[in-house]
Design a protein around this motif. Structure first.
Motif, mmCIF file in Angstrom:
data_model
loop_
_atom_site.group_PDB
_atom_site.id
_atom_site.type_symbol
_atom_site.label_atom_id
_atom_site.label_comp_id
_atom_site.label_asym_id
_atom_site.label_seq_id
_atom_site.Cartn_x
_atom_site.Cartn_y
_atom_site.Cartn_z
ATOM 1 N N TYR A 109 -2.239 2.299 10.830
ATOM 2 C CA TYR A 109 -2.586 3.525 10.098
ATOM 3 C C TYR A 109 -3.981 3.403 9.475
ATOM 4 O O TYR A 109 -4.844 4.255 9.684
ATOM 5 C CB TYR A 109 -1.525 3.784 9.023
ATOM 6 C CG TYR A 109 -1.888 4.843 8.015
ATOM 7 C CD1 TYR A 109 -2.075 6.169 8.412
ATOM 8 C CD2 TYR A 109 -2.040 4.529 6.665
ATOM 9 C CE1 TYR A 109 -2.403 7.146 7.488
ATOM 10 C CE2 TYR A 109 -2.367 5.510 5.741
ATOM 11 C CZ TYR A 109 -2.550 6.814 6.152
ATOM 12 O OH TYR A 109 -2.880 7.764 5.235
ATOM 13 N N VAL A 110 -4.206 2.314 8.730
ATOM 14 C CA VAL A 110 -5.459 2.171 7.982
ATOM 15 C C VAL A 110 -6.659 1.943 8.896
ATOM 16 O O VAL A 110 -7.692 2.602 8.782
ATOM 17 C CB VAL A 110 -5.345 1.004 6.970
ATOM 18 C CG1 VAL A 110 -6.684 0.693 6.342
ATOM 19 C CG2 VAL A 110 -4.336 1.338 5.893
ATOM 20 N N ILE A 155 -7.445 12.841 1.994
ATOM 21 C CA ILE A 155 -6.241 12.222 1.437
ATOM 22 C C ILE A 155 -5.828 10.994 2.253
ATOM 23 O O ILE A 155 -5.414 9.984 1.705
ATOM 24 C CB ILE A 155 -5.079 13.247 1.343
ATOM 25 C CG1 ILE A 155 -3.842 12.648 0.681
ATOM 26 C CG2 ILE A 155 -4.709 13.810 2.693
ATOM 27 C CD1 ILE A 155 -3.984 12.312 -0.760
ATOM 28 N N GLU A 156 -5.988 11.073 3.578
ATOM 29 C CA GLU A 156 -5.588 9.934 4.417
ATOM 30 C C GLU A 156 -6.492 8.743 4.115
ATOM 31 O O GLU A 156 -6.035 7.606 4.041
ATOM 32 C CB GLU A 156 -5.694 10.287 5.907
ATOM 33 C CG GLU A 156 -4.878 11.502 6.341
ATOM 34 C CD GLU A 156 -3.377 11.229 6.495
ATOM 35 O OE1 GLU A 156 -2.926 10.114 6.183
ATOM 36 O OE2 GLU A 156 -2.665 12.164 6.917
ATOM 37 N N ASP A 157 -7.770 9.024 3.921
ATOM 38 C CA ASP A 157 -8.705 7.947 3.606
ATOM 39 C C ASP A 157 -8.377 7.363 2.228
ATOM 40 O O ASP A 157 -8.410 6.143 2.028
ATOM 41 C CB ASP A 157 -10.139 8.503 3.616
ATOM 42 C CG ASP A 157 -11.164 7.393 3.597
ATOM 43 O OD1 ASP A 157 -10.918 6.351 4.239
ATOM 44 O OD2 ASP A 157 -12.209 7.546 2.942
ATOM 45 N N ALA A 174 -5.314 5.221 2.629
ATOM 46 C CA ALA A 174 -5.621 4.006 3.368
ATOM 47 C C ALA A 174 -6.371 3.020 2.474
ATOM 48 O O ALA A 174 -6.110 1.820 2.491
ATOM 49 C CB ALA A 174 -6.447 4.336 4.602
#
Lengths: 169, 191
Positions: free
Chosen positions: A126-127, B64-66, B69
């Motif tokens: 994911y990351v 938001i994903e960043d 993460a």
């Protein structure tokens, strides 16, 4: 240790990415398991044993897997609170690993039964791969209906390398 | 999570995991966007606000994903926790500022972010046409970013600026209100 397949589901419950490896081995082990079961249950009347279980299409597989993880996740949350999530389960044919993000992206991996916990590995995917190459790709859409924009070259390449490194461990 | 813990995470991520760019580059780029919008929309500042909000929304959906993460955060423990995370972690790692969370409503569903500094608005003077001072929310993109980002983590919010030092107010204040928690989607044909 072999990894059989990998799925990503988005927050609309749609499968937006799937990849399979080691097709043959997986069905051998599944067939072996079936055969073992069959040899216990069926009468020894000379009827030939089923060689392979009924094959489903990749899409049907994905739908089934989503159904399973979705129900399991909800069940786990009902039993022990909203902060809990299930991590993996095992059958005698495979082990399923699960990771979900707060944005309701769900990552699922099917591996050999003896594989250690891959939750951290799914988080890494994911990351380091999904966010880097899919989310941050300005040409990729925000939503991925039908998987548009997920299977880009950098992502595929990174995933392939990462999977190899896990299998080699 | 306590307030200091948020501050620590924000500081840590900002130091170790964020690529930095020159602040003036950001200020000037954002400035040219707003200026171009004002020109294209022929000084219809209400429409400019709307467009900025929309651009922010689309940024938020991805940002938001960043954020997740980089910070490895789990779900927030209530809206107060969310507010602290936005101010002390979100704004810290992306803009290196920490607005103050204040003015909670009695039902804990809305709060204000007060910006002591705002890198978007450095060097800025609003157009002197008698209307921009009353109509343009120069940093409105930030409202959209919050709306987009929170929507992805199942919170529908409404965000708007209540005052801006550029307009001659004493402080820059954004109001954020939780409308509802969005339910998880169910798989099709699964009632």
């Amino acid at each position: 240790m072999p990894i059989y397949s990998f799925y990503i589901f988005d927050r609309h419950c749609e499968c937006i990415y799937t990849k399979q490896w080691h097709e043959a081995e997986r069905y051998q082990s599944a067939a072996a398991a079936t055969a073992r079961r069959a040899s216990i249950t069926s009468a020894p009347d000379g009827v030939s044993l089923p060689q392979a279980p009924g094959r489903l299409s990749v899409q049907d597989d994905a739908k089934l897997i989503f159904g399973v993880v979705f129900s399991l996740r909800n069940m786990v949350r009902k039993l022990s609170g909203p902060d809990d999530s299930f991590i993996s389960f095992r059958t005698n044919g495979y082990k399923l690993h699960y990771y979900e993000t707060p944005t309701n992206l769900r990552f699922v991996m099917l591996t050999d039964t003896k594989m250690s916990n891959l939750r951290a590995a799914l988080h890494q995917i994911y990351v380091n791969l999904y966010v880097e190459f899919v989310v941050k790709n300005p040409l990729s859409p925000v939503e991925h209906p039908g998987g548009v924009g997920v299977g880009v070259e950098m992502f595929e390449y990174g995933l392939e390398r990462f999977i190899k490194s896990i299998e080699a461990e | 999570m306590s307030t200091t813990k948020h501050a620590r995470i924000g500081e840590e991520v900002w130091k170790s995991r964020v690529d930095k760019v020159n602040a003036e580059l950001v200020t000037l780029t954002y400035g040219s966007i707003v200026q171009q919008l004002c020109k294209d929309l022929e000084g219809d500042y209400t429409e400019v606000n709307k467009q900025l909000d929309k651009m922010g929304y689309n940024i938020g959906l991805r940002l938001i994903e960043d954020f997740l993460a980089k910070t490895n955060m789990g779900r927030c423990n209530g809206f107060r926790d969310t507010a602290e995370s936005i101010a002390k972690i979100g704004f810290k790692i992306f803009l290196n500022i920490t607005p103050t969370v204040t003015n909670w409503s009695a039902d804990n569903k809305s709060f204000s972010l007060v910006f002591e500094e705002n890198p978007l608005a450095d060097f800025v003077e609003l157009p002197d046409d008698g209307r921009a001072q009353n109509e343009l929310w120069y940093s409105n993109i930030l409202c959209g970013v919050l709306r987009g980002a929170l929507e992805m983590v199942q919170m529908q919010v409404e965000a708007h600026f209540a005052s801006d030092v550029l307009r001659g107010n004493d402080s820059t204040e954004m109001r954020v209100e939780l409308i509802r928690i969005i339910d998880d989607e169910l798989p099709p044909g699964d009632e």
